[in-house]
Design an enzyme around this catalytic site. Structure first.
Site, PDB file in Angstrom:
ATOM      1  N   ASP A 124       0.864  -1.185   0.000  1.00 14.39           N
ATOM      2  CA  ASP A 124       0.000   0.000   0.000  1.00 14.39           C
ATOM      3  C   ASP A 124       0.896   1.229   0.000  1.00 14.39           C
ATOM      4  OD1 ASP A 124      -2.360  -1.412   0.038  1.00 14.39           O
ATOM      5  OD2 ASP A 124      -2.561  -1.370   2.220  1.00 14.39           O
TER       6      ASP A 124
ATOM      7  N   ASP B  88     -13.329  -4.214  -2.055  1.00 15.58           N
ATOM      8  CA  ASP B  88     -13.274  -3.867  -0.639  1.00 15.58           C
ATOM      9  C   ASP B  88     -14.670  -4.090  -0.076  1.00 15.58           C
ATOM     10  OD1 ASP B  88     -10.607  -3.129  -0.809  1.00 15.58           O
ATOM     11  OD2 ASP B  88     -11.079  -1.042  -1.266  1.00 15.58           O
TER      12      ASP B  88
END
Length: 258
Positions: free
Chosen positions: A11, A130
């Protein structure tokens, strides 16, 4: 039987490697390029690079970081964040990625999945979802798709979106549980299994891996084809080799690093 895969997620925010818990309390933990090189040399099977604020900031992905990571690793490398069109996907593939991860943009424009699959092949297109549990009964599956790094609820049922994503041309699906993300308490096995049982493409379990046995559970009980880890490696709790050896010793087919 295909080998199970160990994947790590980088990330990236403002060019730096970061990690959060349930998508909040994000901390700077280092340089993504050096981490990518280290994991590649350790025998990781695949890397995923997410520019986590590209969509929320309404900007393109940091292509220079993608190019630098691609120069350092020689394993499958997937990139996501701020990819809104087939042309955006082309740029990251030309920068050295093998796959693109479509998430927020695909929710807003599902046709981008088909455009990318037609242009580059289904093997290059990953639908990254997600997902948050919906305890109010509003979602038939019990789970809702969220976007913009978990900031926006979509009203879309997770199982319906997974099936639709496959029909549109996605070649893989990442099942990322926001409720489990960064907790180190284990993957959301019920969610992962539900998706895996209802699509015919590989499913990657994401969110919650804290110990090697969590990966074993995701790859067996959860029905996943691959497990994605972040904190386990980023904080040095485990090595690539120790995770793979654990899975091998418990009877899973996996590419060992030695």
């Amino acid at each position: 039987m295909l080998s199970k895969r160990l994947i790590s997620c980088l990330d990236v925010r403002d060019g730096r490697l970061v990690k959060s818990v349930r998508f909040v309390d994000t901390k700077d933990i280092g340089d993504p390029v050096s981490a990518a090189r280290r994991y590649y040399e350790a025998g990781l099977d695949e890397l995923v690079f997410y520019d986590i604020t590209a969509s929320s900031d309404q900007r393109g992905i940091m292509i220079d970081v993608v190019e630098e990571v691609a120069r350092q690793v020689f394993i499958p490398f997937s990139v996501g964040g701020g990819l809104r069109s087939a042309d955006d996907c082309r740029k990251v593939l030309e920068a050295g990625a093998e796959k693109v991860n479509l998430n927020t943009a695909a929710v807003g424009n599902p046709g981008v999945i088909t455009e990318a699959a037609d242009a580059f092949g289904v093997q290059a297109v990953v639908l990254s979802m997600d997902i948050r549990a919906a305890g109010d009964g509003s979602m038939p599956s019990g789970y809702e798709i969220v976007t913009h790094g978990g900031r926006h609820a979509t009203g879309m049922d997770a199982l319906e979106w997974a099936r639709r994503g496959e029909a549109l041309g996605a070649g893989e699906i990442v099942v990322n549980s926001i409720d489990a993300d960064g907790t180190l308490e284990g993957y959301e096995l019920k969610l992962t299994r539900m998706i895996a049982d209802n699509v015919g493409i590989p499913v990657i379990a994401s969110g919650g891996g804290g110990r090697p046995e969590h990966l074993y559970d995701a790859l067996t009980e959860g029905g996943a084809d691959a497990a994605l880890v972040a904190s386990m490696l980023h904080y040095g709790h485990y090595s690539v080799d120790s995770i793979k050896q654990h899975l091998h010793d418990r009877g899973l087919k996996i590419r060992l690093t030695h």
